[in-house]
Design a protein around this motif. Sequence first.
Motif, mmCIF file in Angstrom:
data_model
loop_
_atom_site.group_PDB
_atom_site.id
_atom_site.type_symbol
_atom_site.label_atom_id
_atom_site.label_comp_id
_atom_site.label_asym_id
_atom_site.label_seq_id
_atom_site.Cartn_x
_atom_site.Cartn_y
_atom_site.Cartn_z
ATOM 1 N N ASP A 101 0.841 -1.199 0.000
ATOM 2 C CA ASP A 101 0.000 0.000 0.000
ATOM 3 C C ASP A 101 0.877 1.251 0.000
ATOM 4 N N ILE A 102 1.904 1.224 0.806
ATOM 5 C CA ILE A 102 2.830 2.359 0.858
ATOM 6 C C ILE A 102 3.514 2.557 -0.491
ATOM 7 N N LEU A 103 3.908 1.455 -1.092
ATOM 8 C CA LEU A 103 4.563 1.533 -2.397
ATOM 9 C C LEU A 103 3.650 2.203 -3.410
ATOM 10 N N GLU A 104 2.379 1.925 -3.257
ATOM 11 C CA GLU A 104 1.434 2.427 -4.244
ATOM 12 C C GLU A 104 0.998 3.860 -3.945
ATOM 13 N N ASN A 105 0.767 4.110 -2.662
ATOM 14 C CA ASN A 105 0.162 5.398 -2.320
ATOM 15 C C ASN A 105 1.024 6.329 -1.476
ATOM 16 N N GLY A 106 2.269 5.988 -1.322
ATOM 17 C CA GLY A 106 3.123 6.866 -0.544
ATOM 18 C C GLY A 106 3.061 6.553 0.941
ATOM 19 N N SER A 107 4.029 7.030 1.671
ATOM 20 C CA SER A 107 4.173 6.608 3.064
ATOM 21 C C SER A 107 3.547 7.580 4.056
ATOM 22 N N VAL A 108 2.910 8.623 3.563
ATOM 23 C CA VAL A 108 2.192 9.487 4.483
ATOM 24 C C VAL A 108 0.701 9.365 4.243
ATOM 25 N N PRO A 109 -0.085 9.346 5.324
ATOM 26 C CA PRO A 109 0.394 9.271 6.703
ATOM 27 C C PRO A 109 0.880 7.864 7.024
ATOM 28 N N PRO A 110 1.717 7.726 8.060
ATOM 29 C CA PRO A 110 2.169 6.396 8.454
ATOM 30 C C PRO A 110 0.975 5.514 8.813
ATOM 31 N N ARG A 111 1.041 4.272 8.403
ATOM 32 C CA ARG A 111 -0.031 3.332 8.742
ATOM 33 C C ARG A 111 0.245 2.723 10.113
ATOM 34 N N ARG A 112 -0.815 2.490 10.839
ATOM 35 C CA ARG A 112 -0.674 1.837 12.145
ATOM 36 C C ARG A 112 -1.704 0.724 12.216
ATOM 37 N N VAL A 113 -1.261 -0.505 12.360
ATOM 38 C CA VAL A 113 -2.197 -1.616 12.469
ATOM 39 C C VAL A 113 -1.899 -2.410 13.725
ATOM 40 N N ILE A 114 -2.906 -2.580 14.562
ATOM 41 C CA ILE A 114 -2.742 -3.366 15.786
ATOM 42 C C ILE A 114 -3.670 -4.569 15.706
ATOM 43 N N LEU A 115 -3.094 -5.753 15.742
ATOM 44 C CA LEU A 115 -3.887 -6.968 15.635
ATOM 45 C C LEU A 115 -4.321 -7.445 17.020
ATOM 46 N N ASP A 116 -5.510 -8.034 17.058
ATOM 47 C CA ASP A 116 -6.002 -8.561 18.337
ATOM 48 C C ASP A 116 -5.384 -9.910 18.662
ATOM 49 N N THR A 117 -5.315 -10.181 19.939
ATOM 50 C CA THR A 117 -4.869 -11.500 20.388
ATOM 51 C C THR A 117 -6.076 -12.216 20.987
ATOM 52 N N GLU A 118 -5.863 -13.490 21.277
ATOM 53 C CA GLU A 118 -6.972 -14.253 21.842
ATOM 54 C C GLU A 118 -6.436 -15.233 22.870
ATOM 55 N N LEU A 119 -7.059 -15.276 24.008
ATOM 56 C CA LEU A 119 -6.593 -16.207 25.032
ATOM 57 C C LEU A 119 -7.092 -17.610 24.713
ATOM 58 N N ILE A 120 -6.158 -18.534 24.565
ATOM 59 C CA ILE A 120 -6.530 -19.914 24.281
ATOM 60 C C ILE A 120 -6.414 -20.700 25.579
ATOM 61 N N ILE A 121 -7.529 -21.210 26.043
ATOM 62 C CA ILE A 121 -7.509 -21.894 27.330
ATOM 63 C C ILE A 121 -7.306 -23.389 27.160
ATOM 64 N N ARG A 122 -6.200 -23.869 27.703
ATOM 65 C CA ARG A 122 -5.957 -25.314 27.679
ATOM 66 C C ARG A 122 -5.780 -25.760 29.137
ATOM 67 N N ASP A 123 -4.747 -26.527 29.421
ATOM 68 C CA ASP A 123 -4.683 -27.116 30.763
ATOM 69 C C ASP A 123 -3.764 -26.401 31.749
ATOM 70 N N SER A 124 -2.766 -25.694 31.254
ATOM 71 C CA SER A 124 -1.731 -25.226 32.163
ATOM 72 C C SER A 124 -2.204 -24.161 33.154
ATOM 73 N N CYS A 125 -3.393 -23.615 32.919
ATOM 74 C CA CYS A 125 -3.883 -22.600 33.840
ATOM 75 C C CYS A 125 -4.815 -23.193 34.887
ATOM 76 N N GLY A 126 -5.187 -24.453 34.677
ATOM 77 C CA GLY A 126 -6.051 -25.095 35.652
ATOM 78 C C GLY A 126 -7.532 -24.844 35.448
ATOM 79 N N ALA A 127 -7.870 -24.110 34.435
ATOM 80 C CA ALA A 127 -9.280 -23.790 34.233
ATOM 81 C C ALA A 127 -10.103 -25.035 33.939
ATOM 82 N N SER A 128 -9.523 -25.951 33.225
ATOM 83 C CA SER A 128 -10.289 -27.123 32.802
ATOM 84 C C SER A 128 -10.618 -28.046 33.963
ATOM 85 N N GLN A 129 -9.880 -27.941 35.035
ATOM 86 C CA GLN A 129 -10.153 -28.819 36.178
ATOM 87 C C GLN A 129 -10.757 -28.047 37.333
ATOM 88 N N ALA A 130 -10.809 -26.744 37.162
ATOM 89 C CA ALA A 130 -11.298 -25.919 38.257
ATOM 90 C C ALA A 130 -12.806 -26.046 38.399
#
Lengths: 340, 340
Positions: free
Chosen positions: A311-340
Amino acid sequence: MTDKLTLDEIAQRAGVSRTTASRVLNNRPNVRPEVRERVQQVIEETGYSPNPVARSLAIQHTHILGLVLPRRSDTVFTDPYFPVLIQGIAQACNDHEYTLGLFLLQTPEEERKLLPRIAHKGLLDGLIIQVGEIGDQLIARLLEKNVPLVVAGRPAQEIPVSYIDVDNVAGAYQAVSHLIRLGHTRIGTITGALNTTAALDRRTGYEQALREHGLPLEDALVAPGNFNESSGYQAMQQLLPHRPTAIFVASDVMVFGALRALSEAGLRVPEDMALVGYDDLPPAANAAPPLTTVHQPVLRFGEQAVEILLDILENGSVPPRRVILDTELIIRDSCGASQA
Amino acid sequence: MTDKLTLDEIAQRAGVSRTTASRVLNNRPNVRPEVRERVQQVIEETGYSPNPVARSLAIQHTHILGLVLPRRSDTVFTDPYFPVLIQGIAQACNDHEYTLGLFLLQTPEEERKLLPRIAHKGLLDGLIIQVGEIGDQLIARLLEKNVPLVVAGRPAQEIPVSYIDVDNVAGAYQAVSHLIRLGHTRIGTITGALNTTAALDRRTGYEQALREHGLPLEDALVAPGNFNESSGYQAMQQLLPHRPTAIFVASDVMVFGALRALSEAGLRVPEDMALVGYDDLPPAANAAPPLTTVHQPVLRFGEQAVEILLDILENGSVPPRRVILDTELIIRDSCGASQA
DNA sequence: TGCTGTATTGGAAGCGCTTCCAATTCCTAC
DNA sequence: GTAGGAATTGGAAGCGCTTCCAATACAGCA
């Protein structure tokens, strides 16, 4: 073998000018269908394919993107994070018909030697550069050379550069909140290398969660790691005397180290100690016990990085792009939730 | 910003012809010292650096090497082997002032799409290509295009191509012999993906060791894996009923799977089951227990691969080069030697 | 049938560098 | 002082492609 072919020859064999041959090669209009057909015929018969270097020189770009990974090589190829990142980026490059150039800057001398090659707008159309340690001047230097670039990870300085990152604060906050919800009150953390923004942000998320839930911050429960296995091991040993019941670990690799320390100490996970990691790369699911961990969309991260760059190559670098991706908590066994 | 500079301008500013400017740029003789000085002066003041694409077009090579990793992407970025290989290759490229291009051929379509780009002698000076599955025609196809290349790993077909490999047969032989020396007589193996020469060779080494020490080969003690963690887990489960006392596992990653199966079965390593792995990448030393494993010099492997390629570039590809690197058995705890 | 406007074509310049080769300059020895 | 040879210099021709622009062919219309 049939490689001495040039567009001129193709043109001759098809009985047209080089210009016309070029036109059909690049699917441009203004060629009579029959002529186009004839040229295409010749191209196929001869297996001709245009010389990319000559084309690059003429059109003034190469369709090559550079990925530069600075210093800290110990982590770079010890943590499964980077291979996956590379994979995502390579994948996206393929999809967009770009070639990927890889630059590992292991030593300062290498950085110095490679800089001109990287910074010159001739060879590379643009750069994806993994953010380095806080204080690293590489990005700033590249920026003033005016190379199109996108940074993978949040840069430490407030500079007008495009970057992509995951929401490290929120990810850590989620993880710790989850532990609190499970009833833990003495929650420690093993941080990443604190000369990186990722580690800092994750620690911030940890603190924020404790604070917002009215839990005290205790220095003794914060052990510094540096993203590798041994540091997780040592940090865990350091934490043990202070009797936390749960730990948020800033990367899965360090969880493995922590697990090792725990097993040596005769403690069980999650019964004696709940653990939540960060990354969720392949090894996490197959760990013993399977890891509860904050999932980062690393593949998509890589893909998006190249898309921003294009996109920058095509449209120039101003304004700077800022992208923040979301995370997701994956619940397995090490936290104890499954046995709690 | 100062990037519109061309050699012509440098020449003008220094009051010489472009030819002379080129000569000093490339440190060629036949320039009067004072003139040379003057031109160098201008180059430094302006921060000029030559356009690599134009130079490439003129000299007919690019100083770019390609690394192509075919299919089987699951293994490619799940096994720490590849990152280290990449690191070795990248390192060597830096040392020799070459740029590294990375090509991941994940799907057949990608392979088809990328082939012209890879095969054309314009963009890439030469190729290092990771050997793929047995039956893969990629190498043969590249070979007939006359691209300078070196294969990483032993190709299945007997084709006149240069390659580098580790001595897989000997490595496995060493590992199994060591188990025999420790007194084991029921020794099983978890193989790698048997559509690769590496897995086949390691199995051969296993068989050879048993045979030469007068031990019977028992089909039930050979469980097929495919180099990833889960396959190690499954293979171990499959082996258990046949009561081996020791297992040679064709890769460390599969050892981790085996370890998981063993721990679920309530068996201890090495007390109830001795294990020897293959690879000796970073995770091996920190495993619980630390892994006895066959060390491959992966970094050096990568470096040598590029050196062979450069040799081919310089001196032609006949005769094909063949380099076989030695392995070394690293004895830690998982084989029980330290407590025996 | 002649004229204007559009679609096709190819000549030639240019991308920024290297390198062959002819022209010029500089030495040295006589 | 001059001839012969070596060292230095720059003009010009590429490397293989794209693209501007002028030239030509063709269409539709009156």
